[in-house]
Design an enzyme around this catalytic site. Structure first.
Site, mmCIF file in Angstrom:
data_model
loop_
_atom_site.group_PDB
_atom_site.id
_atom_site.type_symbol
_atom_site.label_atom_id
_atom_site.label_comp_id
_atom_site.label_asym_id
_atom_site.label_seq_id
_atom_site.Cartn_x
_atom_site.Cartn_y
_atom_site.Cartn_z
ATOM 1 N N ASN A 8 0.874 -1.181 0.000
ATOM 2 C CA ASN A 8 0.000 0.000 0.000
ATOM 3 C C ASN A 8 0.908 1.228 0.000
ATOM 4 O O ASN A 8 1.493 1.562 1.024
ATOM 5 C CB ASN A 8 -0.888 -0.038 1.255
ATOM 6 N N TRP A 9 0.979 1.868 -1.148
ATOM 7 C CA TRP A 9 1.882 3.032 -1.267
ATOM 8 C C TRP A 9 1.322 4.279 -0.595
ATOM 9 O O TRP A 9 2.003 5.282 -0.471
ATOM 10 C CB TRP A 9 2.152 3.328 -2.745
ATOM 11 N N LYS A 10 0.043 4.237 -0.228
ATOM 12 C CA LYS A 10 -0.617 5.413 0.370
ATOM 13 C C LYS A 10 -0.438 6.619 -0.570
ATOM 14 O O LYS A 10 -0.432 6.425 -1.786
ATOM 15 C CB LYS A 10 -0.087 5.656 1.786
ATOM 16 N N HIS A 95 -9.427 1.339 5.202
ATOM 17 C CA HIS A 95 -8.150 1.547 5.900
ATOM 18 C C HIS A 95 -8.354 2.557 7.033
ATOM 19 O O HIS A 95 -9.126 3.504 6.893
ATOM 20 C CB HIS A 95 -7.093 2.056 4.908
ATOM 21 N N GLU A 97 -6.673 4.935 8.001
ATOM 22 C CA GLU A 97 -6.390 6.337 7.643
ATOM 23 C C GLU A 97 -7.587 6.956 6.936
ATOM 24 O O GLU A 97 -7.839 8.155 7.074
ATOM 25 C CB GLU A 97 -5.114 6.395 6.784
ATOM 26 N N GLU A 170 -4.991 -4.645 11.019
ATOM 27 C CA GLU A 170 -4.012 -3.561 11.100
ATOM 28 C C GLU A 170 -4.243 -2.769 12.380
ATOM 29 O O GLU A 170 -5.017 -1.792 12.378
ATOM 30 C CB GLU A 170 -4.149 -2.625 9.894
ATOM 31 N N GLY A 176 2.877 2.573 10.755
ATOM 32 C CA GLY A 176 3.819 3.671 10.537
ATOM 33 C C GLY A 176 4.609 4.066 11.768
ATOM 34 O O GLY A 176 5.240 5.123 11.797
ATOM 35 N N SER A 216 3.821 -1.813 10.282
ATOM 36 C CA SER A 216 5.274 -1.845 10.457
ATOM 37 C C SER A 216 5.908 -3.192 10.078
ATOM 38 O O SER A 216 6.855 -3.647 10.723
ATOM 39 C CB SER A 216 5.663 -1.447 11.892
#
Ligand code: 13P
Length: 258
Positions: A8-10, A95, A97, A170, A176, A216
């Site tokens: 997942n490159w975000k 997600h 985020e 997650e 992160g 992570s």
């Protein structure tokens, strides 16, 4: 069911950068990794380039989100139909985020899952508890509720094709932060998810849902999530931006039998 490694490159990867990363990844993963499917989820603006870049390679393409409707007056949104058209096979849904910064509710998550299935895309549903929830001993309840509400939203009532669902655990505190969950925490989280799936659909159907760990993940710690942690793959953020680190995770997955 093999292992699934998803990058997942975000919100990272300008177009040229994306092409460079994909080129480097293709060179490192030129041959199929036995029993492992590798998926890259770049930002929307790089999807068309990525589809072209990945054609004929062993890597699959995914997106990081979708809207729930197929078309219409939804300024700024992208539909599942559009993602399928550009060559995506997978979509990350819910997600943390997006739940946090884009106010995505469980109801929205439920609708987005249905949108994926409508067009034959494979959703990766993300669930996870926050630090306060964990401290309050609410992890199991929180994960159960997120799974239940995503899959049984009263407004959608759509069918759930169990073989086309992946759930990623997650924990928010592990994303992160460099503070990955311990394999035992991963196992407990996946057990809570699995228990809820069994309650919803029965034991046989629940075993057909792939369960990933994310938060992570690195080449150094990944194996523990598949051996002691019981995950069948990984959802990788930061380390997926480094072709060397990400390919090392994918290659490691091929060495841990299922
Ligand atoms: P990190 O691997 O950077 O912790 O991100 C995990 C994640 O959110 C993947 O979806």
């Amino acid at each position: 069911m093999g292992r699934l490694i998803v990058g997942n490159w975000k919100m990272n990867g300008m177009r040229q950068e994306s092409r460079r990363w994909l080129g480097a990844l293709k060179a490192r993963l030129a041959d199929p990794v036995p029993g492992v499917e590798v998926v890259i989820c770049p930002p929307f603006t790089s999807l068309a380039d990525a589809a072209e870049e990945l054609r004929g390679s062993v890597l699959q393409l995914g997106a990081q989100d979708t809207h729930w409707e197929s078309r219409g007056a939804y300024t700024g949104s992208i539909s599942a139909e559009m993602l399928a058209e550009v060559g995506c096979r997978y979509v990350i849904i819910g997600h943390s985020e997006r739940r946090r910064y884009d106010a995505e509710t469980d109801e929205i998550v439920a609708r987005k899952l249905q949108a994926c299935w409508r067009v034959g895309l494979h959703p990766i549903l993300c669930v996870g508890e926050s630090t306060p929830e964990r401290k309050a001993g609410m992890t199991v309840r929180r994960l159960g509720a997120q799974v239940r509400l995503a899959l049984c939203d009263p407004l959608t009532h759509g069918p759930v094709p169990v073989a086309s669902l992946t759930v990623a655990y997650e924990p928010i505190w592990a994303i992160g932060t460099g503070l990955a969950a311990a394999p035992v925490d991963c196992a407990q989280g996946l057990e809570a998810i699995s228990a809820e799936l069994k309650r919803l659909w029965g034991a046989e159907a629940a075993t057909r849902v792939a369960l990933l760990y994310g938060g992570s993940v690195t080449a150094a710690n990944c194996k523990g999530f598949w051996t002691e942690g019981g995950a069948s793959g990984a959802l990788v953020g930061g380390a997926s931006l480094d072709p060397e680190a990400f390919s090392a995770i994918a290659l490691a997955a091929g060495k841990v039998a299922r």
